[in-house]
Scaffold this active site. Sequence first.
Site, PDB file in Angstrom:
ATOM      1  N   ASN A  53      -7.052 -54.994 -16.561  1.00 20.72           N
ATOM      2  CA  ASN A  53      -5.770 -54.190 -16.010  1.00 20.72           C
ATOM      3  C   ASN A  53      -4.537 -54.326 -16.992  1.00 20.72           C
ATOM      4  O   ASN A  53      -3.404 -53.848 -16.610  1.00 20.72           O
ATOM      5  CB  ASN A  53      -5.508 -54.440 -14.478  1.00 20.72           C
ATOM      6  CG  ASN A  53      -6.638 -54.474 -13.684  1.00 20.72           C
ATOM      7  OD1 ASN A  53      -7.170 -53.191 -13.803  1.00 20.72           O
ATOM      8  ND2 ASN A  53      -7.125 -55.132 -12.809  1.00 20.72           N
ATOM      9  N   THR A  54      -4.624 -54.953 -18.003  1.00 17.79           N
ATOM     10  CA  THR A  54      -3.783 -55.086 -18.870  1.00 17.79           C
ATOM     11  C   THR A  54      -4.204 -54.484 -20.377  1.00 17.79           C
ATOM     12  O   THR A  54      -5.138 -54.835 -20.999  1.00 17.79           O
ATOM     13  CB  THR A  54      -3.297 -56.649 -19.512  1.00 17.79           C
ATOM     14  OG1 THR A  54      -2.527 -57.323 -18.276  1.00 17.79           O
ATOM     15  CG2 THR A  54      -1.886 -56.469 -20.507  1.00 17.79           C
ATOM     16  N   LYS A  58     -11.509 -67.618 -20.038  1.00 15.20           N
ATOM     17  CA  LYS A  58     -12.272 -66.796 -18.959  1.00 15.20           C
ATOM     18  C   LYS A  58     -12.652 -65.289 -19.532  1.00 15.20           C
ATOM     19  O   LYS A  58     -11.934 -64.723 -20.373  1.00 15.20           O
ATOM     20  CB  LYS A  58     -11.244 -66.560 -18.046  1.00 15.20           C
ATOM     21  CG  LYS A  58     -11.905 -65.723 -16.776  1.00 15.20           C
ATOM     22  CD  LYS A  58     -10.967 -65.788 -15.650  1.00 15.20           C
ATOM     23  CE  LYS A  58     -11.619 -65.092 -14.452  1.00 15.20           C
ATOM     24  NZ  LYS A  58     -10.732 -65.314 -13.200  1.00 15.20           N
ATOM     25  N   ASN A  74      -9.527 -53.709  -7.908  1.00 16.14           N
ATOM     26  CA  ASN A  74      -7.896 -53.938  -8.072  1.00 16.14           C
ATOM     27  C   ASN A  74      -7.570 -53.715  -9.730  1.00 16.14           C
ATOM     28  O   ASN A  74      -8.155 -53.874 -10.570  1.00 16.14           O
ATOM     29  CB  ASN A  74      -7.533 -55.337  -7.892  1.00 16.14           C
ATOM     30  CG  ASN A  74      -7.423 -56.276  -8.950  1.00 16.14           C
ATOM     31  OD1 ASN A  74      -6.568 -56.380  -9.686  1.00 16.14           O
ATOM     32  ND2 ASN A  74      -8.619 -56.955  -9.153  1.00 16.14           N
ATOM     33  N   SER A  83      -9.186 -59.627 -18.161  1.00 18.08           N
ATOM     34  CA  SER A  83      -8.703 -58.770 -17.187  1.00 18.08           C
ATOM     35  C   SER A  83      -8.660 -57.334 -17.447  1.00 18.08           C
ATOM     36  O   SER A  83      -8.103 -57.160 -18.755  1.00 18.08           O
ATOM     37  CB  SER A  83      -7.285 -59.102 -16.687  1.00 18.08           C
ATOM     38  OG  SER A  83      -7.168 -59.953 -15.681  1.00 18.08           O
ATOM     39  N   ASN A  87     -14.743 -62.819 -15.073  1.00 19.75           N
ATOM     40  CA  ASN A  87     -13.596 -61.863 -14.385  1.00 19.75           C
ATOM     41  C   ASN A  87     -14.289 -60.689 -13.647  1.00 19.75           C
ATOM     42  O   ASN A  87     -15.563 -60.579 -13.412  1.00 19.75           O
ATOM     43  CB  ASN A  87     -12.668 -61.309 -15.580  1.00 19.75           C
ATOM     44  CG  ASN A  87     -11.083 -61.317 -14.994  1.00 19.75           C
ATOM     45  OD1 ASN A  87     -10.961 -60.732 -13.913  1.00 19.75           O
ATOM     46  ND2 ASN A  87     -10.371 -62.034 -15.655  1.00 19.75           N
ATOM     47  N   PHE A 124      -1.183 -57.990 -13.355  1.00 20.75           N
ATOM     48  CA  PHE A 124      -0.525 -59.292 -13.562  1.00 20.75           C
ATOM     49  C   PHE A 124       0.867 -59.136 -12.836  1.00 20.75           C
ATOM     50  O   PHE A 124       1.937 -59.504 -13.612  1.00 20.75           O
ATOM     51  CB  PHE A 124      -0.318 -59.668 -14.942  1.00 20.75           C
ATOM     52  CG  PHE A 124      -1.919 -60.050 -15.639  1.00 20.75           C
ATOM     53  CD1 PHE A 124      -2.855 -60.300 -14.807  1.00 20.75           C
ATOM     54  CD2 PHE A 124      -1.743 -60.029 -16.877  1.00 20.75           C
ATOM     55  CE1 PHE A 124      -3.985 -60.635 -15.591  1.00 20.75           C
ATOM     56  CE2 PHE A 124      -3.043 -60.301 -17.522  1.00 20.75           C
ATOM     57  CZ  PHE A 124      -4.011 -60.453 -16.865  1.00 20.75           C
TER      58      PHE A 124
HETATM   59  C1  LIG Z   1      -6.987 -58.651  -6.466  1.00 22.41           C
HETATM   60  C2  LIG Z   1      -7.407 -59.527  -7.530  1.00 22.41           C
HETATM   61  C3  LIG Z   1      -6.809 -59.937  -8.524  1.00 22.41           C
HETATM   62  C4  LIG Z   1      -7.084 -60.901  -9.433  1.00 22.41           C
HETATM   63  N1  LIG Z   1      -6.258 -61.413 -10.289  1.00 22.41           N
HETATM   64  C5  LIG Z   1      -6.692 -62.160 -11.235  1.00 22.41           C
HETATM   65  C6  LIG Z   1      -5.955 -62.736 -12.173  1.00 22.41           C
HETATM   66  O1  LIG Z   1      -4.680 -62.541 -12.227  1.00 22.41           O
HETATM   67  N2  LIG Z   1      -6.297 -63.495 -13.253  1.00 22.41           N
HETATM   68  C7  LIG Z   1      -7.700 -63.639 -13.461  1.00 22.41           C
HETATM   69  O2  LIG Z   1      -8.143 -64.414 -14.275  1.00 22.41           O
HETATM   70  N3  LIG Z   1      -8.381 -63.002 -12.539  1.00 22.41           N
HETATM   71  C8  LIG Z   1      -8.088 -62.425 -11.607  1.00 22.41           C
HETATM   72  N4  LIG Z   1      -8.965 -61.844 -10.674  1.00 22.41           N
HETATM   73  C9  LIG Z   1     -10.421 -62.259 -10.671  1.00 22.41           C
HETATM   74  C10 LIG Z   1     -11.036 -63.387 -10.043  1.00 22.41           C
HETATM   75  O3  LIG Z   1     -10.453 -64.577 -10.372  1.00 22.41           O
HETATM   76  C11 LIG Z   1     -12.386 -63.539 -10.072  1.00 22.41           C
HETATM   77  O4  LIG Z   1     -12.796 -63.562 -11.562  1.00 22.41           O
HETATM   78  C12 LIG Z   1     -13.366 -62.263  -9.856  1.00 22.41           C
HETATM   79  O5  LIG Z   1     -12.647 -61.577  -8.726  1.00 22.41           O
HETATM   80  C13 LIG Z   1     -14.848 -62.634  -9.623  1.00 22.41           C
HETATM   81  O6  LIG Z   1     -14.837 -63.233  -8.382  1.00 22.41           O
HETATM   82  P1  LIG Z   1     -14.990 -62.740  -7.040  1.00 22.41           P
HETATM   83  O7  LIG Z   1     -16.187 -61.836  -6.905  1.00 22.41           O
HETATM   84  O8  LIG Z   1     -15.397 -64.071  -6.167  1.00 22.41           O
HETATM   85  O9  LIG Z   1     -13.968 -62.000  -6.483  1.00 22.41           O
HETATM   86  C14 LIG Z   1      -8.659 -61.156  -9.563  1.00 22.41           C
HETATM   87  C15 LIG Z   1      -9.418 -60.552  -8.488  1.00 22.41           C
HETATM   88  C16 LIG Z   1      -9.073 -59.990  -7.480  1.00 22.41           C
HETATM   89  C17 LIG Z   1      -9.842 -59.332  -6.459  1.00 22.41           C
END
Ligand SMILES: Cc1cc2nc3c(=O)[nH]c(=O)nc-3n(C[C@H](O)[C@H](O)[C@H](O)COP(=O)(O)O)c2cc1C
Length: 355
Positions: free
Chosen positions: A182-183, A213, A116, A180, A242, A120
Amino acid sequence: MSYRLLRPLLFRLPAETAHHVGSALLAGALGTAAARAAARRAMAIQHPALRCERWGIQFPNPVGLAAGFDKAGTHLNALGALGFGFVEIGTVTAFAQPGNARPRMFRLPADQALLNRMGFNKPGAEAVARRLAQSQLEPILGINLGKSKATPLADADDDYLRSMERLQEFAAYLVVNVSSPNTPGLRQLQDAEPLRQLLRALFSKATRPLLLKIAPDLTDDQVDQATDIAADEGVSGIVATNTTTVRHGLRTPVKRLEAFGAGGISGAPVHRRALEIVARVHRRTQGALPIVGVGGIFDADQAWSFIRAGASLVQIWTGFVYGGPLTPRRINQGLVEHLERGGFRRLDEAVGSGL
Ligand SMILES: Cc1cc2nc3c(=O)[nH]c(=O)nc-3n(C[C@H](O)[C@H](O)[C@H](O)COP(=O)(O)O)c2cc1C
């Protein structure tokens, strides 16, 4: 309809559309307090060994929903009713922003992963605060804070501070997201000086436990440095990790990945590094700093590995998309079995016991 039947239908839709449809179905089904209470009775695993206290908060179980699933806190009560021990909303930024252009979320089924670059996307802190003020908040709520894209990096502290001051009254705990991908520039806030400065600015006004985080792409030295700074500055915990920008070793063909474009990968490919980082932070702090382990947790065995490596709590996101609404229940059920088999009376006894 069971998720086994629903998932192939959802997976035919573009990933972000499927996310909205799935969330809307859930919110529709669990739109009333009575429906949510019934869901909780059916889905939540009530077991004394799963209960744990962190930062003075009593968690019914250690399995939470990770940030980014419910960015604006729109469906948090319905999500909480699925048996999660807590729900983290956000990332919330001070200003509303549209996020990146669509498409910006993709499935990589061969890798049990998602990619992704949402960026934000959501209303700003003020709108989220207004919504939360009107809701009866049911689950234990974490609020994850980030920097608005339009705010220059040099003014990041004020931007985070603004969101924190507006939102903290609704939160059981807060997370400072500097990880993240993406910013633009956000991850530079993990460097020593900006990180110290940001944490100090936030601590001067924080009324809730503040967690940090971090990214899975930090080197071991960078993890140590961020951990030391977090501990020095009095951070309450580390959320590890993350999404990753590393792309080697994936099964998804390179051409397909390139066509998807930039973004952070979540799910199975992050699992190993996230687990290593959890173990590293636990060792370095000798267990003094609670860790929220997140990255590629799909089942109880993986959640158990995180706990044994030092995580006090865990979170899921991609595993929830692939596994469906029964995932928190399945993980909690499996954790109870692990605890009983290992002769642990309480979860706390198991934290870090695998090192
Ligand atoms: C589509 C998507 C959007 C996410 N948006 C955020 C976010 O806004 N802020 C954040 O701290 N992590 C975000 N994450 C990261 C998740 O909180 C997590 O740290 C990461 O996906 C690893 O966990 P997972 O393997 O269980 O997905 C996002 C993950 C995905 C897949």
